[in-house]
Structure formats: C-alpha cells, structure tokens
Scaffold this active site. Structure first.
Site, PDB file in Angstrom:
ATOM      1  N   LYS A  78       1.000  -1.086  -0.127  1.00  0.00           N
ATOM      2  CA  LYS A  78       0.072   0.011  -0.057  1.00  0.00           C
ATOM      3  C   LYS A  78       0.755   1.240  -0.002  1.00  0.00           C
ATOM      4  O   LYS A  78       2.180   1.312   0.175  1.00  0.00           O
ATOM      5  CB  LYS A  78      -0.992   0.001   1.301  1.00  0.00           C
ATOM      6  N   TYR A  95     -12.107  -1.818  -4.329  1.00  0.00           N
ATOM      7  CA  TYR A  95     -12.802  -2.002  -2.645  1.00  0.00           C
ATOM      8  C   TYR A  95     -14.320  -2.032  -2.687  1.00  0.00           C
ATOM      9  O   TYR A  95     -14.792  -1.515  -1.701  1.00  0.00           O
ATOM     10  CB  TYR A  95     -12.139  -1.133  -1.735  1.00  0.00           C
ATOM     11  N   ASN A  97      -2.145   0.241   6.933  1.00  0.00           N
ATOM     12  CA  ASN A  97      -1.617  -1.015   7.386  1.00  0.00           C
ATOM     13  C   ASN A  97      -0.640  -1.775   6.355  1.00  0.00           C
ATOM     14  O   ASN A  97      -0.599  -2.986   6.513  1.00  0.00           O
ATOM     15  CB  ASN A  97      -2.838  -1.952   7.837  1.00  0.00           C
ATOM     16  N   HIS A 138      -2.156  -5.459   1.409  1.00  0.00           N
ATOM     17  CA  HIS A 138      -3.568  -5.985   1.152  1.00  0.00           C
ATOM     18  C   HIS A 138      -3.299  -7.376   0.747  1.00  0.00           C
ATOM     19  O   HIS A 138      -2.354  -7.948  -0.161  1.00  0.00           O
ATOM     20  CB  HIS A 138      -4.163  -5.284   0.035  1.00  0.00           C
ATOM     21  N   GLU A 188      -9.674  -9.791  -7.938  1.00  0.00           N
ATOM     22  CA  GLU A 188      -8.756  -8.943  -7.838  1.00  0.00           C
ATOM     23  C   GLU A 188      -7.498  -9.071  -8.579  1.00  0.00           C
ATOM     24  O   GLU A 188      -7.042  -7.951  -9.303  1.00  0.00           O
ATOM     25  CB  GLU A 188      -8.240  -9.012  -6.351  1.00  0.00           C
TER      26      GLU A 188
END
Ligand code: ATP
Ligand code: MG
Length: 141
Positions: free
Chosen positions: A9, A49, A112, A115, A126
C-alpha cells in the site's frame, strides 16, 4: 496451487519498504507470478474496494489508497491466500502478531502496509482487476 493478489500500500511503498516485503514473501515460499507499480485513480480504488462501499471508513480508505503509487503482485503457492494473510497479520497492526508485515510496517488500522485477497473468488476478481492472462506467469502444476 493457488494464486492471490497482494498490494504493498502507499504508506509502505513510499517508505521504500517494497524490497523488505518482497524478501519476506520469497522467504515464506510464495512465488511472484506478476508485478506492477500503479498510482490508482479514485475510481479505480473505489472499484477495487467496492465490497466496502458505504462503510464509514470507505472515503478514508480511497483517500489513502490513491495518495501515492502501490506495488501490485500476484503471489502463488499451495494455500497462497492463507499464507499471505498470515504473513501480513490481522487488519489492525496493533493486534497483529509480532514479526508480521502489518505489525512491523503498519501504523493504523487504515494505514496497514499491505493488502491480501481473502477468498478464492475475491482473488480471481482482484487478480483480473489488475492483470490480464498474458501478464501472469502460468501456475506451476
Ligand atoms: P485488505 O482487504 O486491505 O487486505 P483486510 O481484509 O484485513 O484488509 P478489510 O476488512 O477488507 O480488511 O478492510 C479493507 C481495508 O480497509 C483495511 O485493510 C484497512 O486499510 C481499511 N479499514 C478496515 N477497517 C477499517 C477501520 N475500522 N477503520 C479504518 N480503516 C479500515
Ligand atoms: Mg479485505
């Protein structure tokens, strides 16, 4: 053999942590079947998302995922989905096990670091959101 989608990320990528994270991926026995760096548009992040559309954190999540480039990878191994999620740790870095990527490199439940797909059907969606078949190394039998 299973494939999963991994994203380094924007928080981790901008801190130049991609190399360390790739080392952990390879040391865990996962292989990299595809890789690219992209700076997502809002529309692309919202589409990726879409299952979270309407949740209280959706706008912040899209802000975060579009703030800079990300590294997107297809990872492959036996049980790749679970193996990558275990290596990442749980969503909230403060609750993730010691040594996991989110514990080491994440700074909040939103920021965080990584993913991972959570199910074979989500992985298929995805992976094809980012890669066409020509861009993915064919799975080893
Ligand atoms: P990911 O799908 O990114 O691998 P995950 O499956 O562990 O993470 P999800 O519930 O799918 O967690 O949430 C997707 C992402 O949305 C999280 O990784 C995080 O960046 C953000 N997020 C989830 N819950 C919250 C929350 N309570 N507050 C802020 N951001 C959140
Ligand atoms: Mg998820």
């Amino acid at each position: 053999m299973e494939q999963t989608l991994a994203i380094i990320k924007p928080d981790a990528f901008s801190q130049r942590l991609a190399g360390k994270i790739i080392d952990l991926i390879l040391e865990a026995g996962l292989r990299i079947a595809a890789v690219k760096v992209v700076h997502l548009t809002r529309r692309q992040a919202e589409g990726f998302y879409h299952v979270h559309a309407g949740k209280f954190f959706f706008g912040g999540l899209v802000d975060f995922m579009t703030e800079g480039p990300v590294m997107v990878m297809v990872l492959e191994s036996d049980n790749a989905i679970t193996r990558w999620r275990e290596l990442m740790g749980v969503t909230d870095p403060a609750k993730a096990d010691a040594g996991t990527i989110r514990r080491r490199f994440g700074s909040s439940v939103e920021r965080n670091a990584a993913h991972g797909s959570d199910h074979p059907e989500t992985a298929a969606f995805e992976i094809h959101y980012f890669f066409n078949d020509l861009e993915i190394v064919r799975a080893n039998p």
